[in-house]
Scaffold this motif. Structure first.
Motif, PDB file in Angstrom:
ATOM      1  N   TYR A 109     -52.658 -89.130  11.043  1.00  0.00           N
ATOM      2  CA  TYR A 109     -52.949 -88.043  10.105  1.00  0.00           C
ATOM      3  C   TYR A 109     -53.697 -86.946  10.864  1.00  0.00           C
ATOM      4  CZ  TYR A 109     -52.001 -91.263   6.209  1.00  0.00           C
ATOM      5  OH  TYR A 109     -51.426 -92.141   5.339  1.00  0.00           O
ATOM      6  N   GLY A 110     -53.370 -85.722  10.541  1.00  0.00           N
ATOM      7  CA  GLY A 110     -54.038 -84.606  11.207  1.00  0.00           C
ATOM      8  C   GLY A 110     -53.327 -84.195  12.483  1.00  0.00           C
ATOM      9  N   HIS A 111     -52.384 -85.025  12.946  1.00  0.00           N
ATOM     10  CA  HIS A 111     -51.571 -84.647  14.101  1.00  0.00           C
ATOM     11  C   HIS A 111     -50.107 -84.680  13.683  1.00  0.00           C
ATOM     12  CE1 HIS A 111     -54.934 -86.025  17.070  1.00  0.00           C
ATOM     13  NE2 HIS A 111     -55.175 -84.857  16.539  1.00  0.00           N
ATOM     14  N   THR A 112     -49.556 -85.918  13.633  1.00  0.00           N
ATOM     15  CA  THR A 112     -48.134 -86.047  13.310  1.00  0.00           C
ATOM     16  C   THR A 112     -47.880 -86.122  11.798  1.00  0.00           C
ATOM     17  OG1 THR A 112     -48.532 -88.318  14.026  1.00  0.00           O
ATOM     18  CG2 THR A 112     -47.204 -86.961  15.459  1.00  0.00           C
ATOM     19  N   ILE A 113     -48.919 -86.367  11.009  1.00  0.00           N
ATOM     20  CA  ILE A 113     -48.811 -86.352   9.544  1.00  0.00           C
ATOM     21  C   ILE A 113     -49.857 -85.351   9.050  1.00  0.00           C
ATOM     22  CG2 ILE A 113     -49.080 -87.732   7.425  1.00  0.00           C
ATOM     23  CD1 ILE A 113     -48.533 -90.231   9.075  1.00  0.00           C
ATOM     24  N   GLN A 114     -49.541 -84.612   7.977  1.00  0.00           N
ATOM     25  CA  GLN A 114     -50.511 -83.634   7.469  1.00  0.00           C
ATOM     26  C   GLN A 114     -51.878 -84.284   7.237  1.00  0.00           C
ATOM     27  OE1 GLN A 114     -50.198 -81.753   3.392  1.00  0.00           O
ATOM     28  NE2 GLN A 114     -52.398 -82.052   3.658  1.00  0.00           N
ATOM     29  N   GLY A 115     -52.919 -83.627   7.719  1.00  0.00           N
ATOM     30  CA  GLY A 115     -54.269 -84.154   7.576  1.00  0.00           C
ATOM     31  C   GLY A 115     -54.982 -83.649   6.334  1.00  0.00           C
ATOM     32  N   GLY A 116     -56.279 -83.897   6.289  1.00  0.00           N
ATOM     33  CA  GLY A 116     -57.064 -83.666   5.078  1.00  0.00           C
ATOM     34  C   GLY A 116     -57.834 -82.353   5.020  1.00  0.00           C
ATOM     35  N   PHE A 117     -57.561 -81.421   5.928  1.00  0.00           N
ATOM     36  CA  PHE A 117     -58.200 -80.102   5.813  1.00  0.00           C
ATOM     37  C   PHE A 117     -57.440 -79.302   4.759  1.00  0.00           C
ATOM     38  CE2 PHE A 117     -60.275 -79.614  10.324  1.00  0.00           C
ATOM     39  CZ  PHE A 117     -61.042 -80.729  10.067  1.00  0.00           C
ATOM     40  N   ALA A 118     -57.388 -79.847   3.548  1.00  0.00           N
ATOM     41  CA  ALA A 118     -56.580 -79.271   2.470  1.00  0.00           C
ATOM     42  C   ALA A 118     -57.068 -79.859   1.151  1.00  0.00           C
ATOM     43  CB  ALA A 118     -55.108 -79.635   2.676  1.00  0.00           C
ATOM     44  N   GLU A 119     -56.640 -79.254   0.057  1.00  0.00           N
ATOM     45  CA  GLU A 119     -57.052 -79.802  -1.237  1.00  0.00           C
ATOM     46  C   GLU A 119     -56.388 -81.154  -1.517  1.00  0.00           C
ATOM     47  OE1 GLU A 119     -57.873 -76.749  -4.578  1.00  0.00           O
ATOM     48  OE2 GLU A 119     -56.346 -75.821  -3.294  1.00  0.00           O
ATOM     49  N   TYR A 120     -55.133 -81.279  -1.081  1.00  0.00           N
ATOM     50  CA  TYR A 120     -54.396 -82.522  -1.344  1.00  0.00           C
ATOM     51  C   TYR A 120     -53.766 -83.053  -0.064  1.00  0.00           C
ATOM     52  CZ  TYR A 120     -54.866 -81.134  -6.202  1.00  0.00           C
ATOM     53  OH  TYR A 120     -55.385 -80.775  -7.414  1.00  0.00           O
ATOM     54  N   MET A 121     -53.564 -84.363  -0.034  1.00  0.00           N
ATOM     55  CA  MET A 121     -52.905 -84.986   1.116  1.00  0.00           C
ATOM     56  C   MET A 121     -52.040 -86.135   0.608  1.00  0.00           C
ATOM     57  SD  MET A 121     -54.773 -86.775   4.416  1.00  0.00           S
ATOM     58  CE  MET A 121     -54.725 -88.490   3.903  1.00  0.00           C
TER      59      MET A 121
END
Ligand SMILES: [Zn+2]
Ligand SMILES: [Zn+2]
Length: 348
Positions: A109-121
């Motif tokens: 997560y945060g590299h190859t999968i969308q990470g959590g610097f967002a409202e939703y993950m």
């Protein structure tokens, strides 16, 4: 949703992006707390070999389940979870051996999968299948959960180096990792924990934790200082939790015979070579150990240690910021004014 999108080196934007869709075999979570990791600061400044722009970073994630795929069981809406960011393949030689962090087919997560610097993950199906998603007890704050990922690496490192009862441990680098090393060394029974840094701010912040002596190595001859302090004996293990090759050489020179040098911090890839006195390694039978990440069992232990308050985490989180102020957080980390920065997507 709002998210922080990294578009290149030192180019991060707080913008509106499509809210991810909950897959049939996964979960959608609302991020409550996400840690700003030292590795995020490095990726922001220098890039990362696994990161392709644009990218949403954030791998120290804790959040609330807001949607559950119709093929998923065992979770309920509103439950809070922590997500181990590393998804090993589970099949290769290293995974089978129990060294999942050495897996070369891992997703993150945060590299190859969308990470959590967002409202939703999204926690995708592969995340539930290969990964580790742990429910957070009601009395534990999601902010404290961002410590778990760092702590997992520290536990792996000290288990590898076998830090044990009555030992004297020197820790180079008193940032968040160094402070957690002090806590785990104490928990494992170390008698004396020497904290070393070149930055007085960081050294001062680290005094809330389990160090027993604090030294600014820019102001003294650190090797002489520590040899004097240990009556010429040296320390049992030196943990280098700073990206400085000078510290690696100093760490070696302060060890007792048969001591352990633990290289925890990566250095700049432009100049990764170090100069260590190989005769010291030879004659004193020194073990030089690398240490880099953690496996699922380290993550579970770290989770249990934080939930059961087995280490001191008071004062560890120095900043709680909305996503829009990430660059303020990065600047505070670089200046040594922050220990741990937690980003709160729900904060304005
Ligand atoms: Zn991290
Ligand atoms: Zn594998």
């Amino acid at each position: 949703m709002k998210a922080l999108v990294l578009e290149g080196k030192e180019k991060i934007k707080y913008i509106e992006v499509d809210t991810p869709v909950c897959p049939n075999d996964g979960l959608l979570i609302k991020i409550d707390s996400v840690g700003l990791c030292g590795s995020d600061v490095r990726t922001y400044s220098h890039g990362h070999h696994d990161v392709k722009y644009p990218c949403i970073l954030g791998h120290e994630n804790a959040g609330t389940i807001v949607e559950i795929g119709n093929l998923v069981s065992g979770f309920n809406l509103g439950e809070k979870i922590i997500v181990n960011p590393v998804l090993p393949c589970g099949k290769c030689w290293y995974c089978q051996k129990g060294w999942q962090h050495m897996c070369s087919d891992r997703l993150t997560y945060g590299h190859t999968i969308q990470g959590g610097f967002a409202e939703y993950m999204v926690v995708p199906g592969v995340g539930l299948e290969r990964g580790q998603v742990i429910k957070i007890p009601d009395d534990v704050s999601t902010d404290d959960m961002v410590i778990v990922e760092l702590l997992s690496s520290v536990i792996n490192s000290q288990e590898y180096a076998n830090v044990t009862l009555g030992e004297t441990i020197a820790i180079f680098g008193t940032g968040p990792i160094g402070c957690l090393h002090a806590e785990i060394a104490k928990l494992r029974g170390a008698k004396d924990i020497i904290m070393i840094d070149i930055n007085d701010n960081r050294l001062e912040l680290s005094k809330k934790f389990s160090g027993t002596k604090f030294i600014n190595s820019a102001k003294v001859d650190i090797v002489k200082e520590i040899m004097d302090y240990t009556n010429g004996f040296g320390v049992d293990a030196a943990i280098i939790a700073t990206p400085a090759i000078e510290s690696q050489a100093q760490g070696l020179d302060i060890l007792r015979k048969r001591g352990r040098l633990v290289i925890f911090g990566g250095v700049s890839s432009e100049n990764p070579y170090t100069t260590l006195n190989s005769n010291t390694i030879h004659y004193n039978e020194i073990a030089v150990l690398g240490s880099f990440a953690y496996g699922p069992n380290n993550f579970q232990k770290a989770f249990d240690i934080v939930c059961n308050k087995m280490i001191n985490t008071d004062g560890f989180i120095t900043h709680k910021l909305p996503l829009s102020k990430v660059e303020e957080g990065i600047a505070e980390v670089k200046a040594g004014n922050a220990l741990k920065v937690v980003l709160k997507p729900t904060m304005n």
